[in-house]
Design a protein around this motif. Structure first.
Motif, PDB file in Angstrom:
ATOM      1  N   ASN A  35      -4.136   4.482  -3.530  1.00 28.25           N
ATOM      2  CA  ASN A  35      -4.175   4.960  -4.913  1.00 28.25           C
ATOM      3  C   ASN A  35      -3.908   6.459  -4.999  1.00 28.25           C
ATOM      4  OD1 ASN A  35      -4.621   2.524  -6.221  1.00 28.25           O
ATOM      5  ND2 ASN A  35      -6.841   2.720  -6.143  1.00 28.25           N
ATOM      6  N   VAL A  36      -4.349   7.200  -4.006  1.00 30.28           N
ATOM      7  CA  VAL A  36      -4.187   8.657  -4.032  1.00 30.28           C
ATOM      8  C   VAL A  36      -2.820   9.077  -3.481  1.00 30.28           C
ATOM      9  CG1 VAL A  36      -5.102  10.833  -3.098  1.00 30.28           C
ATOM     10  CG2 VAL A  36      -6.676   9.092  -3.966  1.00 30.28           C
ATOM     11  N   ALA A 135     -10.480  11.274  -7.759  1.00 33.78           N
ATOM     12  CA  ALA A 135     -11.612  10.609  -8.416  1.00 33.78           C
ATOM     13  C   ALA A 135     -11.170   9.298  -9.066  1.00 33.78           C
ATOM     14  CB  ALA A 135     -12.247  11.531  -9.453  1.00 33.78           C
ATOM     15  N   GLU A 136     -10.027   9.308  -9.742  1.00 35.51           N
ATOM     16  CA  GLU A 136      -9.508   8.102 -10.388  1.00 35.51           C
ATOM     17  C   GLU A 136      -9.108   7.062  -9.345  1.00 35.51           C
ATOM     18  OE1 GLU A 136      -8.034   5.506 -13.458  1.00 35.51           O
ATOM     19  OE2 GLU A 136      -9.461   7.164 -13.462  1.00 35.51           O
ATOM     20  N   GLY A 137      -8.502   7.511  -8.248  1.00 35.04           N
ATOM     21  CA  GLY A 137      -8.091   6.595  -7.182  1.00 35.04           C
ATOM     22  C   GLY A 137      -9.280   5.906  -6.533  1.00 35.04           C
ATOM     23  N   ALA A 142     -12.757   1.098  -5.995  1.00 38.42           N
ATOM     24  CA  ALA A 142     -14.060   0.439  -6.080  1.00 38.42           C
ATOM     25  C   ALA A 142     -14.003  -0.729  -7.063  1.00 38.42           C
ATOM     26  CB  ALA A 142     -15.134   1.438  -6.499  1.00 38.42           C
ATOM     27  N   ARG A 143     -13.405  -0.498  -8.222  1.00 37.74           N
ATOM     28  CA  ARG A 143     -13.314  -1.541  -9.244  1.00 37.74           C
ATOM     29  C   ARG A 143     -12.501  -2.731  -8.737  1.00 37.74           C
ATOM     30  NH1 ARG A 143     -10.516   0.237 -14.541  1.00 37.74           N
ATOM     31  NH2 ARG A 143      -8.720  -0.507 -13.390  1.00 37.74           N
TER      32      ARG A 143
END
Length: 185
Positions: A35-36, A135-137, A142-143
């Motif tokens: 994601n990052v 932070a968003e990644g 996690a989600r």
């Protein structure tokens, strides 16, 4: 004395859950990293990306960058409908309406049989690299990890607890069935 059956129930449960927990942690870590650093995602519009040179789509004249409009007269807002139509075709010729730039084209594609009952035209959707702030990644990782694995984790945990309980009940050290010593004959 040091055997698994002689361990307290909480230690046996911890041993049983250690493997799946490690798998979830690995899944979370890999998703957070991707994601990052960037994760390929199909574009919103059904635009062809890679077209295999000798595949049915290329033979028909489809090129990377063409926008899919319709298949056999049915509008296609995405690739899912196209995939279903190809599978349902049985390998018969199909009319693909595409746009190349502003020019509309109608091309005939003959899907290629792969395996027993699967058909392909050998294309991939156009993708773009999607990156998120750390932070968003991490939040998305996690989600995703939880949403993909929650049903399995719940079922596994309930089986593990039941298993530990049955092992504890069967163990002479934890037996509650009788206050008499077990008959080992």
């Amino acid at each position: 004395p040091e055997s698994y059956a002689n361990k307290p129930a909480w230690q046996r449960l911890a041993m049983v859950l250690a493997g799946p927990f490690t798998n979830y942690l690995l899944c979370f870590g890999l998703l957070a990293y991707l994601n990052v650093t960037g994760l390929p995602k199909a574009t919103e519009e059904p635009i062809f990306g890679n077209v295999v040179a000798s595949g049915p789509a290329a033979i028909a004249g489809i090129q990377a960058g063409d926008l899919l409009v319709a298949v056999d007269g049915v509008p296609m807002p995405g690739f899912d409908g196209m995939r279903k139509a190809i599978q349902a075709s049985g390998g018969k010729p199909m009319k693909f309406e595409v746009k190349r730039g502003e020019q509309p084209l109608e091309l005939t594609v003959v899907p290629k049989k792969v395996g027993r009952a699967s058909y392909r035209i050998e294309i991939e959707p156009k993708t773009e690299l999607v990156k998120y702030e750390p932070a968003e990644g991490i939040y998305r990782a996690a989600r995703t990890t939880l949403s993909m694995n929650a049903p399995f984790a719940s079922a596994y945990a309930s089986r593990a607890v039941a298993s530990c309980a049955s092992i504890g009940a069967a163990s002479p050290r934890f037996s509650t069935a009788s206050t008499n010593p077990p008959d080992w004959k």
